[in-house]
Every structure is written in C-alpha cells, then in structure tokens.
Enzyme design. Structure first.
Site, PDB file in Angstrom:
ATOM      1  N   ASP A  11      -9.420   0.186  55.701  1.00  0.00           N
ATOM      2  CA  ASP A  11      -8.071  -0.177  55.244  1.00  0.00           C
ATOM      3  C   ASP A  11      -7.388  -0.802  56.457  1.00  0.00           C
ATOM      4  O   ASP A  11      -7.158  -0.126  57.452  1.00  0.00           O
ATOM      5  CB  ASP A  11      -7.353   1.090  54.780  1.00  0.00           C
ATOM      6  CG  ASP A  11      -5.914   0.842  54.338  1.00  0.00           C
ATOM      7  OD1 ASP A  11      -5.341  -0.215  54.687  1.00  0.00           O
ATOM      8  OD2 ASP A  11      -5.361   1.737  53.660  1.00  0.00           O
ATOM      9  N   TYR A 226      -2.347  12.188  60.032  1.00  0.00           N
ATOM     10  CA  TYR A 226      -2.582  11.585  58.720  1.00  0.00           C
ATOM     11  C   TYR A 226      -2.758  10.079  58.820  1.00  0.00           C
ATOM     12  O   TYR A 226      -1.896   9.367  59.314  1.00  0.00           O
ATOM     13  CB  TYR A 226      -1.417  11.868  57.764  1.00  0.00           C
ATOM     14  CG  TYR A 226      -1.658  11.259  56.394  1.00  0.00           C
ATOM     15  CD1 TYR A 226      -2.693  11.717  55.589  1.00  0.00           C
ATOM     16  CD2 TYR A 226      -0.860  10.219  55.928  1.00  0.00           C
ATOM     17  CE1 TYR A 226      -2.930  11.166  54.350  1.00  0.00           C
ATOM     18  CE2 TYR A 226      -1.087   9.659  54.677  1.00  0.00           C
ATOM     19  CZ  TYR A 226      -2.133  10.144  53.896  1.00  0.00           C
ATOM     20  OH  TYR A 226      -2.357   9.592  52.673  1.00  0.00           O
ATOM     21  N   LYS A 229      -6.609   8.508  53.209  1.00  0.00           N
ATOM     22  CA  LYS A 229      -7.892   9.109  52.853  1.00  0.00           C
ATOM     23  C   LYS A 229      -9.030   8.203  53.312  1.00  0.00           C
ATOM     24  O   LYS A 229      -8.820   7.039  53.652  1.00  0.00           O
ATOM     25  CB  LYS A 229      -7.957   9.319  51.341  1.00  0.00           C
ATOM     26  CG  LYS A 229      -7.290  10.614  50.897  1.00  0.00           C
ATOM     27  CD  LYS A 229      -8.073  11.849  51.324  1.00  0.00           C
ATOM     28  CE  LYS A 229      -7.390  13.115  50.798  1.00  0.00           C
ATOM     29  NZ  LYS A 229      -7.801  14.329  51.512  1.00  0.00           N
TER      30      LYS A 229
HETATM   31  P1  13P Z   1      -5.059   5.082  51.484  1.00  0.00           P
HETATM   32  O1  13P Z   1      -6.010   6.019  52.217  1.00  0.00           O
HETATM   33  O2  13P Z   1      -5.761   4.348  50.389  1.00  0.00           O
HETATM   34  O3  13P Z   1      -4.370   4.164  52.449  1.00  0.00           O
HETATM   35  O4  13P Z   1      -3.982   5.968  50.744  1.00  0.00           O
HETATM   36  C1  13P Z   1      -2.980   6.562  51.504  1.00  0.00           C
HETATM   37  C2  13P Z   1      -1.878   7.176  50.741  1.00  0.00           C
HETATM   38  O5  13P Z   1      -1.139   7.940  51.329  1.00  0.00           O
HETATM   39  C3  13P Z   1      -1.673   6.864  49.315  1.00  0.00           C
HETATM   40  O6  13P Z   1      -0.500   7.479  48.812  1.00  0.00           O
HETATM   41 MG    MG Z   2      -3.666   2.371  52.766  1.00  0.00          MG
HETATM   42 MG    MG Z   3      -7.440   3.173  50.594  1.00  0.00          MG
HETATM   43 MG    MG Z   4      -7.683   5.276  53.231  1.00  0.00          MG
END
Ligand code: 13P
Ligand code: MG
Ligand code: MG
Ligand code: MG
Ligand code: 13P
Length: 360
Positions: A11, A226, A229
């Site tokens: 990402d 954080y 994900k």
């Molecule tokens: P991503 O890992 O896809 O960037 O998602 C992060 C998130 O906090 C979605 O609410």
């Molecule tokens: Mg993202």
């Molecule tokens: Mg993502």
């Molecule tokens: Mg992600």
C-alpha cells in the site's frame, strides 16, 4: 530451467482514503517494471486490490533474489513519489524502511514466491486480499488442500489422494512447523483455527512440489505501530495433482469472517469480487479478495482471467453483504469489533488513566 513466480505487494497511498489505487500509480509501476525489468523478468502484470498495488512477476532467478526484490522496492519508491505529489492517503504507508538491504522481507511489502519446473500446462491463481491479515487464507487453504467436501480430487484423483503438507508460521514467535495431512489434520486445525497468530506459509505435495505460497509478514509487529493491515496475497498452482481451478476457488463461495475491515479492528466477511469490484468503501470494506488466473507458457503470464467476475460468485457477494449488514448493527461491540488485545490501536490506556481514580 526452473521458473519463479514472485508476487510482491504494498500500500503506497490510498485513493480515496483506503479505497483504491490511483491509475497514475499503476501506470508508473508498469513503466518501472518495463524499463528496469529488462533482462531480469520473463513477464509481469501490475494490478491492485483495494489500496494495495500488486506486482506479479515471473523470472529465472529463484526466490529471495536481491535483484528482483530491489526491482519491486524501487517500483514502490517511484510510485510513492507520485502518491506524495497527489497527496494520496498514507503515501508510502507500507514502506517501513528508508533503504533497501538485499531482501524486501521485513521492510513492509508482502511477498509470496515459489520456484518450480513449469509443467506441460501450468494453470495458477493469484489471490489478493485487502482489509485483512495473512491468517485469512487458513480456512480456504484447509478446504482446498485437506477437505474432501471441498476438493473431490482428494478422493478421486490418484495424484492427490495421498494428501499435502502444510507449513504453518507462528507469526508471534517467528517459528514454523510442517504438518503432513491427512494424517495430522486434527493437529493442524488446532493452529489454523487461531488465524490471528498462526498462518499457512506454504503447501507442498507429499513429494515436495510447491502447491501454494502466501505472504505472511505481520507489519504491525515489525513497525510497532498501526500501519494498516497486511492485506495478504496467495499463489495456488492448479490441476494435475493440485486442486482443480474450481476447487481452489470454491472455498470463497461461502464468505468466512476475517479480521481487518475498518481501522484493521473488526471482523467482516471476505467478499470475493472482480478486479473492478475491488474498491472497498462501506466502512472501508467489507474485506475483499480477488483471484487472477493465468496459464504460464515458457515463463509468460498468459492472462489474467478475472475469476471472481463470474456470475457463480454473485450469491457469495450477496451473502457477504447480508453478513456485513448484520455485523454493522453491532457497532463498537464484540464480536464485530476485535477483542482488545487484537485491535490495531485503542484508546483504552488514555481512558483508563483518566478514570483510574473512579474505579473502586
Ligand atoms: P489498509 O491496510 O488497507 O490501508 O486499511 C487500513 C485501514 O485502517 C482501513 O480502515
Ligand atoms: Mg491503506
Ligand atoms: Mg490495503
Ligand atoms: Mg494494508
Ligand atoms: P472439461 O470437460 O470442461 O475439460 O472439464 C474437465 C474437468 O475435470 C472439470 O473439473
């Protein structure tokens, strides 16, 4: 000589929020792989699921090759420049390190790669998920390679009847163990059921041929904060001793609950979608999975075929949306919201601090 299939994803900035990837990033990734991949890659395809850019590459350099990993890293860096100019959300989000040191593992991007002898026909599927974690593949991999109610080949195909070996990673301790199935099915399930901690890294035939490989890094453990994900990828080889294409896809016809979704802190159904449908927007979800099918031919990626675009997955999507409606009604309550110790971030310490004198 053997062929290596390498999928590396990251990402590097969301458009809009965490929903999708801006077309300029896809263009740039294609440009860099075209130019810098000359003499290195046999073939490549750039795609995205949600806000994650996926580089699907074939080459003859083997797994963990520094040149291939650097090519992916440089591609992501180059795309990050554009993401920064467009002020995309979380530009460079998954690039946790400043400098490349020989292997992209542990630097943020997800990696799944396998080296094998290309068969007379080599169908394979690249599964890509957004808004979830590597353990999301545990249930579908179990079904594909160990459950005869999903994969009839385990019963009626002499080339599959002996079963498969599962390599399982303990993502907390960073240790792995191999289970031989069907003999050790019940032992295997003790771990696969705990998908927050244990994740299937790879599946092998009993003779040691690679059948499937996933990306299993835990970014938040690496980063200590954080960073979204991990949004894992999975490669599955199909037919002739491996699950048929339809057996590999079948587990996704019944969406299972996975951790991720909004702020990486909620359970939600993993919804199979076409590439076009991979733009999670409701409550930043629900979590998505796409499946690109290829036939390898002399290292060339013939494809992709967008496997979940098929009408036969419409009902799975419908069911996932119904599950999403139900779960959303729970709002901030478990089991929609993850248990405290699995949430990606929390206000608990601050709230506790503020209220500590009022606990009696
Ligand atoms: P991503 O890992 O896809 O960037 O998602 C992060 C998130 O906090 C979605 O609410
Ligand atoms: Mg993202
Ligand atoms: Mg993502
Ligand atoms: Mg992600
Ligand atoms: P076809 O007859 O369409 O090739 O199907 C063969 C098969 O085994 C499908 O699973």
């Amino acid at each position: 000589s053997k062929i290596t299939l390498t999928v590396i994803k990251a990402d590097i900035g969301g458009y809009v929020g965490h929903c999708s990837v801006h077309p300029e990033l896809i263009e740039e990734a294609n440009r860099v792989l075209e130019e810098n991949g000359k003499g290195l890659l046999e073939d490549y395809v750039v795609t995205h699921v949600g806000d994650d850019v996926n580089l699907i590459m074939t080459h003859r350099k083997g797994v963990d090759n520094p040149e291939i990993h650097k090519l992916a890293w440089d591609t992501f860096l180059s795309c990050t420049q554009i993401a920064k100019r467009l002020k995309l959300y979380g530009a460079g989000q998954d690039l946790l390190s400043d400098s490349f040191s020989g292997n992209i593992k542990g630097m943020g991007p997800g990696v799944a790669e396998m080296e094998f002898e290309e068969r007379p026909s080599e169908p394979l599927i690249v599964f890509m998920a957004d808004k979830t974690e590597p353990g999301a593949w545990n249930l579908p991999l179990y079904k594909m390679f160990a459950d005869p109610f999903n994969t009839i080949g385990l019963v009626i195909d002499p080339k599959m009847h002996q079963g498969f070996k599962f390599e399982v990673l303990d993502t907390m301790e960073n240790k792995k163990i191999v289970f031989s199935c069907p003999e050790e099915l019940y032992d295997l399930l003790v771990f696969l059921g705990a998908s927050n901690r244990y994740a299937v890294k790879a599946v092998y035939s009993k003779s040691g041929e690679p059948a499937a490989v996933s990306s299993t890094q835990r970014m938040n453990l690496m980063a200590g904060r954080y960073v979204g994900k991990d949004d894992p990828v999975l490669v599955v080889r199909c037919q002739s001793g491996f699950p048929a294409v339809g057996e590999a896809l079948e587990p996704f016809a019944n969406p299972h609950l996975v951790a991720g979704w909004m702020r990486g802190s909620h359970f939600g159904p993993l919804m199979p979608v076409s590439c076009k449908g991979a733009t999670p927007s409701r409550f930043d979800g629900p979590p998505r999975v796409t499946a690109l099918g290829f036939q390898l031919a002399g290292g060339k990626l013939v494809g992709p075929q967008d496997m979940f675009a098929d009408v036969s997955f419409d009902r799975a999507r419908q069911k996932a949306l119904e599950m999403a409606d139900y779960l959303r009604q729970l709002g901030p309550f478990e089991p929609h919201r993850l248990p405290l110790d699995e949430m990606e971030y929390t206000t608990l310490p601050q709230v506790m601090e503020k209220l500590k004198d009022r606990f009696e």
